[in-house]
Design a protein around this motif. Structure first.
Motif, short mmCIF file in Angstrom:
data_model
loop_
_atom_site.label_atom_id
_atom_site.label_comp_id
_atom_site.label_asym_id
_atom_site.label_seq_id
_atom_site.Cartn_x
_atom_site.Cartn_y
_atom_site.Cartn_z
N GLY A 116 0.82 -1.20 0.00
CA GLY A 116 0.00 0.00 0.00
C GLY A 116 0.85 1.25 0.00
N ALA A 117 0.19 2.40 0.07
CA ALA A 117 0.87 3.69 0.11
C ALA A 117 -0.04 4.69 0.80
CB ALA A 117 1.24 4.17 -1.28
N GLY A 118 0.49 5.35 1.82
CA GLY A 118 -0.30 6.33 2.54
C GLY A 118 0.07 7.75 2.16
N LEU A 119 -0.86 8.66 2.37
CA LEU A 119 -0.59 10.09 2.28
C LEU A 119 -0.63 10.65 3.70
CD1 LEU A 119 -2.68 11.33 -0.80
CD2 LEU A 119 -0.18 11.37 -0.55
N THR A 120 0.45 11.31 4.11
CA THR A 120 0.50 11.88 5.45
C THR A 120 0.58 13.40 5.35
OG1 THR A 120 2.93 11.82 5.67
CG2 THR A 120 1.72 9.83 6.25
N VAL A 158 -4.00 9.05 5.48
CA VAL A 158 -5.01 8.33 4.70
C VAL A 158 -4.26 7.28 3.92
CG1 VAL A 158 -6.79 8.46 2.94
CG2 VAL A 158 -6.46 10.39 4.52
N ARG A 159 -4.57 5.98 4.16
CA ARG A 159 -3.75 4.94 3.56
C ARG A 159 -4.57 3.78 3.01
NH1 ARG A 159 -1.40 0.46 7.05
NH2 ARG A 159 -3.50 -0.22 6.45
N PRO A 160 -4.66 3.65 1.68
CA PRO A 160 -5.22 2.44 1.08
C PRO A 160 -4.17 1.33 1.05
CG PRO A 160 -4.63 4.00 -0.62
CD PRO A 160 -4.32 4.67 0.68
N ALA A 161 -4.63 0.09 1.16
CA ALA A 161 -3.71 -1.05 1.14
C ALA A 161 -4.44 -2.28 0.63
CB ALA A 161 -3.14 -1.31 2.54
N VAL A 162 -3.66 -3.25 0.17
CA VAL A 162 -4.20 -4.53 -0.28
C VAL A 162 -3.42 -5.64 0.41
CG1 VAL A 162 -2.69 -4.59 -2.30
CG2 VAL A 162 -4.77 -5.99 -2.27
N THR A 163 -4.11 -6.70 0.83
CA THR A 163 -3.48 -7.87 1.43
C THR A 163 -3.73 -9.07 0.52
OG1 THR A 163 -3.72 -7.05 3.68
CG2 THR A 163 -3.46 -9.42 3.41
N GLY A 195 -8.35 -20.73 -2.41
CA GLY A 195 -9.67 -20.13 -2.59
C GLY A 195 -9.83 -18.76 -1.98
N ALA A 196 -8.79 -18.21 -1.35
CA ALA A 196 -8.89 -16.90 -0.72
C ALA A 196 -8.55 -15.80 -1.72
CB ALA A 196 -7.97 -16.81 0.49
N ASP A 197 -9.29 -14.70 -1.66
CA ASP A 197 -9.06 -13.56 -2.53
C ASP A 197 -8.33 -12.46 -1.78
OD1 ASP A 197 -10.43 -14.77 -4.65
OD2 ASP A 197 -12.36 -14.06 -3.88
N SER A 198 -7.79 -11.51 -2.52
CA SER A 198 -7.15 -10.35 -1.91
C SER A 198 -8.18 -9.52 -1.16
CB SER A 198 -6.46 -9.50 -2.98
OG SER A 198 -5.45 -10.24 -3.63
N ARG A 199 -7.72 -8.83 -0.12
CA ARG A 199 -8.58 -7.98 0.69
C ARG A 199 -8.05 -6.55 0.64
NH1 ARG A 199 -11.27 -11.84 0.05
NH2 ARG A 199 -11.94 -13.33 1.62
N PHE A 200 -8.97 -5.58 0.69
CA PHE A 200 -8.60 -4.17 0.60
C PHE A 200 -8.98 -3.46 1.89
CE2 PHE A 200 -9.41 -5.84 -3.60
CZ PHE A 200 -8.32 -5.40 -4.33
#
Length: 237
Positions: free
Chosen positions: A197-201, A208-213, A220-225
């Motif tokens: 991910g990448a945050g804006l500080t 404010v930080r979006p991220a993906v796991t 059978g597991a999908d990525s999570r946001f």
């Protein structure tokens, strides 16, 4: 320990494991190494996080304490809503880690890269449900250990972009038991997760930080946001 067959668990287990992938990442966010503002000037951070996937929505909050270099820790709580399960769940989690700056700042607020080993321990209550007229209590132990690294890029005197990446090993132990009974059935699993991910500080106070796991080795597991909002306070005025 006696094991009992309560119901077909394939769908339930898939949902619970998907939640376990997301939750440690949601609450483990600390500072530069995880894409958030540094503890350098403000040692207390309160945050809120929204997480989503194909079967799960999570709303959580956490409180963390730390310093420019050295140990940090905190606690978090979240409400977990599963699309295909009527009941929701509540997760309580603790985080411990250690901040290792990479390079030496030339002034107090100068950006510096950071490496952090991080461990989390959590306990989920629910989602409870009824099977064949029997009320079933559902409890899950969640543990993770790994590392994360991040480095801020100055966009202006007040705004930084903070990309980060991390790798974790996750362990889960899910237990189902009829209400008021000593019988239970348990499932355990271990797998990995890649966090990006990448945050804006802003002014070292707001993040404010979006991220993906991305799960690793979990069939059978999908990525999570997730989307983190955080405020730092305390320290010198």
């Amino acid at each position: 320990m006696t094991q009992i067959r309560l119901l077909p668990r394939t769908r339930l287990s898939a949902c619970l494991l998907a939640a376990a992938v997301l939750l440690p990442a949601a609450h483990a966010s600390a500072q530069t190494c995880t894409g958030a503002a540094s503890f350098n000037t403000h040692p207390v951070r309160v945050g809120g996080v929204l997480g989503t996937g194909d079967d799960l929505t999570t709303i959580g909050a956490d409180l963390l304490f730390g310093q420019a270099a050295g140990p940090f820790g905190g606690v978090g709580v979240s409400l977990d809503d599963f699309d295909d399960i009527d009941e929701s769940a509540t997760t309580i989690q603790g985080t411990l880690g250690y901040q290792v700056p990479i390079g030496t700042p030339t002034r107090r607020r100068a950006p510096t890269a950071e490496f952090c080993p991080i461990a989390t321990l959590g306990y989920r209550l629910g989602p409870d449900f009824t099977s064949a007229g029997v009320d079933i209590e559902n409890r899950t132990l969640l543990a993770s250990a790994g590392f994360s690294i991040g480095a801020p890029v100055g966009l202006s005197t007040a705004v930084n972009l903070v990309p980060f990446g991390g790798l974790r090993l996750i362990y889960t132990r899910n237990s189902l038991s009829p209400e008021n009974s000593d019988l239970e059935t348990t499932d355990t699993d271990s797998y990995g997760a890649l966090d990006l991910g990448a945050g804006l500080t802003f002014n070292d106070r707001f993040t404010v930080r979006p991220a993906v796991t991305v799960p690793i080795g979990l069939e059978g597991a999908d990525s999570r946001f997730s989307l983190l909002f955080a405020l730092h306070f305390g320290g010198p005025r």
